[in-house]
Design a protein around this motif. Structure first.
Motif, PDB file in Angstrom:
ATOM      1  N   GLU A   1       0.794  -1.142   0.015  1.00 33.52           N
ATOM      2  CA  GLU A   1       0.002  -0.036  -0.138  1.00 33.52           C
ATOM      3  C   GLU A   1       0.608   1.004  -0.012  1.00 33.52           C
ATOM      4  O   GLU A   1       0.798   2.303  -0.655  1.00 33.52           O
ATOM      5  CB  GLU A   1      -0.862  -0.181   1.107  1.00 33.52           C
ATOM      6  CG  GLU A   1      -1.806   1.315   1.149  1.00 33.52           C
ATOM      7  CD  GLU A   1      -2.394   1.161   2.601  1.00 33.52           C
ATOM      8  OE1 GLU A   1      -3.583   2.128   2.642  1.00 33.52           O
ATOM      9  OE2 GLU A   1      -2.313   0.532   3.497  1.00 33.52           O
ATOM     10  N   CYS A   2       1.859   1.168   0.803  1.00 35.43           N
ATOM     11  CA  CYS A   2       2.996   2.441   0.845  1.00 35.43           C
ATOM     12  C   CYS A   2       3.676   2.510  -0.427  1.00 35.43           C
ATOM     13  O   CYS A   2       3.628   3.476  -0.945  1.00 35.43           O
ATOM     14  CB  CYS A   2       3.765   2.145   1.833  1.00 35.43           C
ATOM     15  SG  CYS A   2       4.998   3.457   2.227  1.00 35.43           S
ATOM     16  N   ARG A   3       4.002   1.334  -1.130  1.00 36.35           N
ATOM     17  CA  ARG A   3       4.813   1.557  -2.459  1.00 36.35           C
ATOM     18  C   ARG A   3       3.849   2.067  -3.270  1.00 36.35           C
ATOM     19  O   ARG A   3       4.414   2.840  -4.358  1.00 36.35           O
ATOM     20  CB  ARG A   3       5.302   0.219  -2.664  1.00 36.35           C
ATOM     21  CG  ARG A   3       6.507  -0.297  -2.059  1.00 36.35           C
ATOM     22  CD  ARG A   3       7.234  -1.503  -2.575  1.00 36.35           C
ATOM     23  NE  ARG A   3       8.247  -1.777  -1.520  1.00 36.35           N
ATOM     24  CZ  ARG A   3       8.060  -2.795  -0.636  1.00 36.35           C
ATOM     25  NH1 ARG A   3       6.996  -3.500  -0.304  1.00 36.35           N
ATOM     26  NH2 ARG A   3       9.233  -3.249   0.132  1.00 36.35           N
ATOM     27  N   ALA A   4       2.727   1.569  -3.384  1.00 37.62           N
ATOM     28  CA  ALA A   4       1.693   2.098  -4.488  1.00 37.62           C
ATOM     29  C   ALA A   4       1.331   3.345  -4.119  1.00 37.62           C
ATOM     30  O   ALA A   4       1.148   4.405  -5.254  1.00 37.62           O
ATOM     31  CB  ALA A   4       0.240   1.656  -4.310  1.00 37.62           C
ATOM     32  N   LYS A   5       1.462   4.248  -3.088  1.00 35.24           N
ATOM     33  CA  LYS A   5       1.472   5.648  -3.008  1.00 35.24           C
ATOM     34  C   LYS A   5       2.605   6.450  -3.393  1.00 35.24           C
ATOM     35  O   LYS A   5       2.574   7.747  -3.478  1.00 35.24           O
ATOM     36  CB  LYS A   5       1.179   5.992  -1.476  1.00 35.24           C
ATOM     37  CG  LYS A   5      -0.476   5.571  -1.125  1.00 35.24           C
ATOM     38  CD  LYS A   5      -1.304   6.083  -1.890  1.00 35.24           C
ATOM     39  CE  LYS A   5      -2.770   5.658  -1.279  1.00 35.24           C
ATOM     40  NZ  LYS A   5      -3.697   5.651  -2.452  1.00 35.24           N
ATOM     41  N   MET A   6       3.815   5.847  -3.429  1.00 34.46           N
ATOM     42  CA  MET A   6       4.936   6.316  -4.111  1.00 34.46           C
ATOM     43  C   MET A   6       5.290   6.412  -5.531  1.00 34.46           C
ATOM     44  O   MET A   6       5.828   7.249  -5.980  1.00 34.46           O
ATOM     45  CB  MET A   6       6.265   5.649  -3.406  1.00 34.46           C
ATOM     46  CG  MET A   6       6.402   5.812  -1.645  1.00 34.46           C
ATOM     47  SD  MET A   6       6.045   7.354  -1.123  1.00 34.46           S
ATOM     48  CE  MET A   6       4.703   7.449  -0.301  1.00 34.46           C
ATOM     49  N   ARG A   7       4.406   5.460  -5.981  1.00 32.79           N
ATOM     50  CA  ARG A   7       4.357   5.413  -7.644  1.00 32.79           C
ATOM     51  C   ARG A   7       3.620   6.729  -8.011  1.00 32.79           C
ATOM     52  O   ARG A   7       2.404   6.469  -8.438  1.00 32.79           O
ATOM     53  CB  ARG A   7       4.155   4.171  -8.123  1.00 32.79           C
ATOM     54  CG  ARG A   7       5.018   3.109  -7.528  1.00 32.79           C
ATOM     55  CD  ARG A   7       4.815   1.767  -8.330  1.00 32.79           C
ATOM     56  NE  ARG A   7       3.515   1.373  -8.099  1.00 32.79           N
ATOM     57  CZ  ARG A   7       3.307   0.275  -6.997  1.00 32.79           C
ATOM     58  NH1 ARG A   7       4.206  -0.229  -6.381  1.00 32.79           N
ATOM     59  NH2 ARG A   7       2.004  -0.378  -6.683  1.00 32.79           N
ATOM     60  N   ARG A   8       4.110   7.834  -8.302  1.00 35.94           N
ATOM     61  CA  ARG A   8       3.140   9.018  -8.748  1.00 35.94           C
ATOM     62  C   ARG A   8       3.749   9.880  -9.222  1.00 35.94           C
ATOM     63  O   ARG A   8       5.033  10.172  -9.215  1.00 35.94           O
ATOM     64  CB  ARG A   8       2.327   9.363  -7.332  1.00 35.94           C
ATOM     65  CG  ARG A   8       3.444  10.070  -6.428  1.00 35.94           C
ATOM     66  CD  ARG A   8       2.881  10.633  -5.076  1.00 35.94           C
ATOM     67  NE  ARG A   8       3.283  11.433  -4.222  1.00 35.94           N
ATOM     68  CZ  ARG A   8       4.721  11.270  -3.593  1.00 35.94           C
ATOM     69  NH1 ARG A   8       5.358  10.123  -3.633  1.00 35.94           N
ATOM     70  NH2 ARG A   8       5.124  12.172  -2.893  1.00 35.94           N
ATOM     71  N   VAL A   9       2.842  10.911 -10.112  1.00 38.48           N
ATOM     72  CA  VAL A   9       3.365  12.371 -10.340  1.00 38.48           C
ATOM     73  C   VAL A   9       2.697  13.370  -9.654  1.00 38.48           C
ATOM     74  O   VAL A   9       1.372  13.203  -9.602  1.00 38.48           O
ATOM     75  CB  VAL A   9       3.116  12.481 -11.971  1.00 38.48           C
ATOM     76  CG1 VAL A   9       3.513  13.973 -12.029  1.00 38.48           C
ATOM     77  CG2 VAL A   9       4.111  11.589 -12.781  1.00 38.48           C
ATOM     78  N   GLU A  10       3.551  14.047  -8.747  1.00 35.16           N
ATOM     79  CA  GLU A  10       2.741  15.245  -8.017  1.00 35.16           C
ATOM     80  C   GLU A  10       2.653  16.536  -8.499  1.00 35.16           C
ATOM     81  O   GLU A  10       3.770  16.912  -9.334  1.00 35.16           O
ATOM     82  CB  GLU A  10       3.617  15.104  -6.775  1.00 35.16           C
ATOM     83  CG  GLU A  10       3.270  16.305  -5.661  1.00 35.16           C
ATOM     84  CD  GLU A  10       4.180  16.024  -4.428  1.00 35.16           C
ATOM     85  OE1 GLU A  10       3.800  16.722  -3.389  1.00 35.16           O
ATOM     86  OE2 GLU A  10       5.203  15.532  -4.629  1.00 35.16           O
TER      87      GLU A  10
END
Length: 163
Positions: A149-158
């Motif tokens: 779950e944490c890793r999924a939140k890190m794969r992003r464009v902010e």
């Protein structure tokens, strides 16, 4: 060289020398002893790390993917509308990744994700002058995530807007 130029040059050299000199009675800079143990970085839990991620200002990606998921397109359109409504507003697209994979792989995939979001914003009519791009890969993650779950939140464009 004229007398005035010589005086000016001499004065400049003296001023620089005075700035570089140590004042009498001033203790020399001390290096910390190497025998002291390093202070450990504060431990951050997955939940704390996840809570720092603003869901509305991020486009999330599946593992190993650079394509924007259809569920994320709604948020992307909202960001495009915000930028189109204020032509003076500039956003920085910051690409992040999880802690899996090598540093070079993560930087490359972060750059590709930023490019995907950039291209979609351009297709929605956002001018280039309003878009800045920056890929950080995994370097900005406080520590390795322990959960999927944490890793999924890190794969992003902010979407980072000026304060």
């Amino acid at each position: 060289m004229t007398r005035k130029g010589l005086c000016s040059s001499t004065l400049s050299v003296l001023i620089l020398a005075a700035c570089a000199a140590t004042l009498p009675g001033e203790p020399p800079a001390l290096e910390p002893p190497s025998s002291l143990p390093d202070q450990a970085a504060p431990v951050v839990t997955d939940e704390q790390l996840i809570s720092t991620v603003d869901i509305e200002r991020n486009i999330f990606f599946a593992r190993r993917s650079t394509a924007v998921d259809p569920a994320e397109l709604y948020k992307l359109r909202q960001q495009a509308q915000r930028l189109l409504a204020d032509p003076k507003l500039v956003v920085t697209l910051v690409g992040h990744t999880d802690d899996l994979g090598s540093a070079s792989y993560n930087l490359a995939i972060a750059e590709q994700r930023v490019s995907s979001v950039y291209q979609l914003l351009r297709k929605h009519g956002v001018p280039r002058k309003q878009l800045l791009r920056y890929a950080v890969g995994r370097e900005k993650v406080a520590r390795a995530c322990g959960s999927s779950e944490c890793r999924a939140k890190m794969r992003r464009v902010e979407f980072v807007y000026p304060q």
